[in-house]
Design an enzyme around this catalytic site. Structure first.
Site, PDB file in Angstrom:
ATOM      1  N   ASP A  34      -5.183  -7.907  -7.492  1.00 54.50           N
ATOM      2  CA  ASP A  34      -4.852  -7.801  -6.064  1.00 54.50           C
ATOM      3  C   ASP A  34      -3.653  -6.895  -5.891  1.00 54.50           C
ATOM      4  O   ASP A  34      -2.520  -7.279  -6.211  1.00 54.50           O
ATOM      5  CB  ASP A  34      -4.524  -9.187  -5.484  1.00 54.50           C
ATOM      6  CG  ASP A  34      -5.765 -10.043  -5.319  1.00 54.50           C
ATOM      7  OD1 ASP A  34      -6.847  -9.468  -5.095  1.00 54.50           O
ATOM      8  OD2 ASP A  34      -5.638 -11.268  -5.435  1.00 54.50           O
ATOM      9  N   LEU A  35      -3.862  -5.724  -5.388  1.00 55.57           N
ATOM     10  CA  LEU A  35      -2.818  -4.694  -5.281  1.00 55.57           C
ATOM     11  C   LEU A  35      -1.595  -5.225  -4.540  1.00 55.57           C
ATOM     12  O   LEU A  35      -1.700  -5.727  -3.429  1.00 55.57           O
ATOM     13  CB  LEU A  35      -3.394  -3.477  -4.549  1.00 55.57           C
ATOM     14  CG  LEU A  35      -2.524  -2.220  -4.572  1.00 55.57           C
ATOM     15  CD1 LEU A  35      -2.396  -1.684  -5.988  1.00 55.57           C
ATOM     16  CD2 LEU A  35      -3.120  -1.170  -3.643  1.00 55.57           C
ATOM     17  N   ASP A  36      -0.430  -5.098  -5.144  1.00 52.39           N
ATOM     18  CA  ASP A  36       0.851  -5.486  -4.539  1.00 52.39           C
ATOM     19  C   ASP A  36       0.914  -6.975  -4.191  1.00 52.39           C
ATOM     20  O   ASP A  36       1.686  -7.385  -3.340  1.00 52.39           O
ATOM     21  CB  ASP A  36       1.147  -4.648  -3.280  1.00 52.39           C
ATOM     22  CG  ASP A  36       1.162  -3.157  -3.583  1.00 52.39           C
ATOM     23  OD1 ASP A  36       1.453  -2.808  -4.733  1.00 52.39           O
ATOM     24  OD2 ASP A  36       0.877  -2.363  -2.677  1.00 52.39           O
ATOM     25  N   GLU A  37       0.078  -7.771  -4.859  1.00 51.36           N
ATOM     26  CA  GLU A  37       0.062  -9.212  -4.592  1.00 51.36           C
ATOM     27  C   GLU A  37       0.462 -10.034  -5.814  1.00 51.36           C
ATOM     28  O   GLU A  37       0.421 -11.251  -5.780  1.00 51.36           O
ATOM     29  CB  GLU A  37      -1.334  -9.662  -4.132  1.00 51.36           C
ATOM     30  CG  GLU A  37      -1.755  -9.169  -2.767  1.00 51.36           C
ATOM     31  CD  GLU A  37      -1.128  -9.973  -1.626  1.00 51.36           C
ATOM     32  OE1 GLU A  37      -0.299 -10.858  -1.914  1.00 51.36           O
ATOM     33  OE2 GLU A  37      -1.458  -9.688  -0.464  1.00 51.36           O
ATOM     34  N   GLY A  72       0.794  -1.218   0.000  1.00 49.11           N
ATOM     35  CA  GLY A  72       0.000   0.000   0.000  1.00 49.11           C
ATOM     36  C   GLY A  72       0.826   1.268   0.000  1.00 49.11           C
ATOM     37  O   GLY A  72       1.960   1.291  -0.477  1.00 49.11           O
TER      38      GLY A  72
END
EC number: 3.5.1.10
Lengths: 299, 299, 299, 299
Positions: B241-244, B216
């Site tokens: 999926d953010l940063d995943e 994040g």
């Protein structure tokens, strides 16, 4: 840094030139360095090495001074307290040559234990290992080969009071042996909040991940699932918040896609040994100061 | 590895000796390497370099072969499909000399952009930079100094459809310019799930932390608060999926207690540039294969 | 990579599925990979892992294949020789599970010895330590604590034939114990040319500098005088040219201006242990191939 | 460390609170820190950051103090000289905010030049780039894109006086532009002894090897022949002894057996950029003190 000052031929201990370490933290304000250096100058001490840090976030000031002088640690403590009081310092003075008394705790994985025992033996760590404590008996022989007392303190799952009794035995040992530092060298039992508080600032753990990634159990397996390209280890002070204590040192190693969780464990052993050994060395040399949830490390 | 095969004097393109890269993944079973090497031997191709990996967890097999041969990529694709089908392979064949067409996206921090532009200019990255896209105009001049078209595609907060329109413009650009890879070189807008899906496997982001730590916003500030001793950067494929997304490369740098969040940002610039440049290079050379949420990187 | 294939319940050794490693080098030409993979396919073997390298400078080709099959190493050696001959290969086939028999040699500094003994004990090194040999007696007890035979083979300065006799004793030990690898784990005697030749390719040394910097005696002191910012260690095969043998692995650590030569020695211990342990592991897993004065390391 | 002290609204420059850096070296004796901290305390200055080092080998003491105070650099220099004299100090006081005036020199490889220009532009280096100087014209455009004057100073081989004239032009530029630091950012001409002496302590070179390994020409090719497993770069002050000047910073990167000399060059670019950028930053911040053939770097 040199330990090679000439030893006086025949003087009482109190009159010899000794090596000392002063560490302090206090609210930052003008004149602290001046006050400390004046104090040392006036008492005939000579600064060997000095480091300081002013934290603009918290307004706190940290300092470590390694100095020599023809006096005793008791006299220094008595005379420095006026300086300490006037700046509201949290301070300590130790003899630099005095080895820290340490207990090593271990469960089933002995690489950090073996590493610390050997470093201590060859003089690479300024510690006196008072005892090895384990909830298993696997490393009794290893401890014996280093002439270090081994205490088997089992912790039985599901048995009422087992952990409580084990921790009570540990605390008695700490007290009886005047232990200044407890090292969890892959000791796999979660400690009670009470024990964490009692040993606050005097207990170091090695967590086998690059915190805050992969807290909790089986971090290498977590790392494998996530597909990270570097794995790590973190040496930190133990607090009641599991794996959340102030970090002292971290180390990483590169790993490829072909490395299995079992091989990650093997690679991890090396970074665990290194991170923990440095943390124990720095703590024993009074180089680590607490700054809230963070540490100041004067290396 | 050598690019120095002699260029034939006067032959049609289709008859020259070319360099090719085959990548494949499929369910692991006996005979895959044999089938591939037989195919290449029979078609008169010579293996320059070959790497493979069998994932015992997933039962998948991955392979990359760099080979030379006096044929064309179209002929190879036509003839290899029988082999690919028989082993249910997901496979690709590319000309090794063909530069990948890339769009670089950036917001306000231009270090990765500058780094990638320069590497491309001196031939250190096998890419053709088709365009620089930004939601700001700060780097129009930098792009111009490299003779790369600059597209200002603003995204207005709170304006209905602004992101939607911006993404539609980006997708048109990708299509018009036959772009094979989009690089988010510190582009600070969160992409829609739809865009992530459309560009799946063709879009790389640099996240300014050692994922999965500090996902994040403001990861360097998070890292400062936690007091970590190493900071990192992570190049990964973008997913919804953010940063995943699957990690391609990570890099870290040691930092001390005295380093402010602003200084962490400065230290971080270097590790971001390095991790992203390697990820773009490896992707452009067809060295990165997807393995679920992980990557196989044949370096 | 997995070692976890199920062990057949009651078959003759020769009929079980075994794990094998083939290593080879030969003049590079078309068809080598095809020939090897065909051979393995025809004999019912399955490739687990394979790596190769073509050296454009020397025109040599190198390959390592880890495979499984329901046969014996003797049968494999018998049947592969035709393939080997046709490509003029220098090749070897070993059982992957077979531990390499090793002698560790040490003088006065025991950190590498301790490290290798412990790694062997916990299964982190695929070696069987046949003996510890030293020109001193300091580590007799350490060897005993690992149940490893200790041989004190003194070398007296100025005594005629002392080195010659010592080396003869070593060679007898190597022969009697079927030793496949001699590791100089900080053994401080220079070996005769004759011994270097006899053990060529089977003897690894750890030199305490980042070679080719600081060859010869007291490398940490040389490093201190030169004011380098990183110190290193180099694991290499021993040849008659002192500190000039083919390098297997190197490791470095950052040091500051304040580090004394004595402290460099301490920092150096860790990088020595790491570089040597990796070199021994890779050699024992048949991952290191000689390429003139250089090595090919398939990690 | 913080640069965020409030700017006074409308005071003469001489009355504002400024940030200053004092560096000093002198024979080590009791009372130095006390004298400096007393001086600063008496003149109403506040220590922000202070580092020191006593070299037991040479008996020299080194110190760097970053402090704030409501005075001017001229007044400080005037008043500190008494302290400096009494301890026979070699000392300097600079305004911390003042950017150092720098000339960058380059030949045919522009990666370090591009890196330093960009870092300077975004405020990551406290330098003012007065000019780019080259014996070629390749980077005239790059300099222009940063609005930095470009000087083409050719050096013709075999032409009498060509180097002499080129160096004379450089020295005039250094003088005219009040240049405090010359950076050889892959400038491939060997400088005359005379120039080295004239710019002593004010000229930094990046050598593309891990010195003292691979001095002289084509270090990456030398490294390839030797088969090293890590390649490096060294930033050092230039002296008349080629590649023998005091080392400021070194960096290394791991390389495998498959890396060709050309690929070593590519890998090397990154470590060169990093080592040189750090050296220039530290020098510009007055963090590097000469200690004979070594450096003291207060990072």
């Amino acid at each position: 840094m040199s330990q090679s000052h000439p030893a006086p031929v025949a003087a009482a201990e109190s009159e010899q030139t000794g090596q000392f370490v002063l560490t302090l933290s206090c609210p930052d304000k003008q004149g602290i360095v001046h006050a400390v250096s004046s104090y040392l100058f006036m008492t005939g001490c000579n600064i060997e090495d000095s480091q300081q840090f002013g934290d603009h976030d918290t307004g706190l000031f940290f300092m470590r001074v390694h100095f020599t002088g023809g006096t005793t640690v008791d006299k220094l403590r008595a005379s420095f307290s006026a300086v300490g009081d006037s700046f509201r310092m949290d301070w300590q003075i130790h003899r630099a040559e005095e080895k820290m008394r340490v207990v090593l705790m271990v469960s089933k994985f002995g690489h950090c234990l073996n590493d610390l025992l050997f470093r201590s033996r060859i003089g690479a760590l300024p510690v006196e290992i008072a005892a090895v404590v384990s909830n298993h008996t696997d490393f009794a022989e290893l401890a014996a080969s280093y002439d270090v007392p081994f205490h088997h303190i089992p912790v039985k799952k599901g048995t009422e009071n087992s952990k409580e009794e084990a921790e009570a035995r540990l605390l008695r040992l700490v007290e009886d042996e005047r232990v200044e530092l407890v090292v969890l060298a892959r000791y796999m039992q979660v400690l009670s909040d009470n024990l964490c508080k009692q040993l606050s600032g005097r207990i170091i753990n090695i967590h086998h991940s690059f915190l805050p990634s992969f807290k909790g159990a089986k971090p290498y397996h977590q790392a494998h699932v996530r597909g990270v390209k570097l794995i790590g280890a973190t040496a930190h002070y133990v607090t009641a918040d599991l794996d959340e204590g102030p970090i002292i040192e971290q180390e990483v190693e590169r790993v490829g896609h072909e490395v299995t969780p079992e091989q990650l464990v093997a690679v991890g052993r090396d970074v665990e040994c290194q991170a923990l050994a440095r943390a124990v060395k720095w703590h024993s040399e009074h180089r680590v100061l607490l700054n809230g949830q963070r540490t100041v490390v004067f290396t």
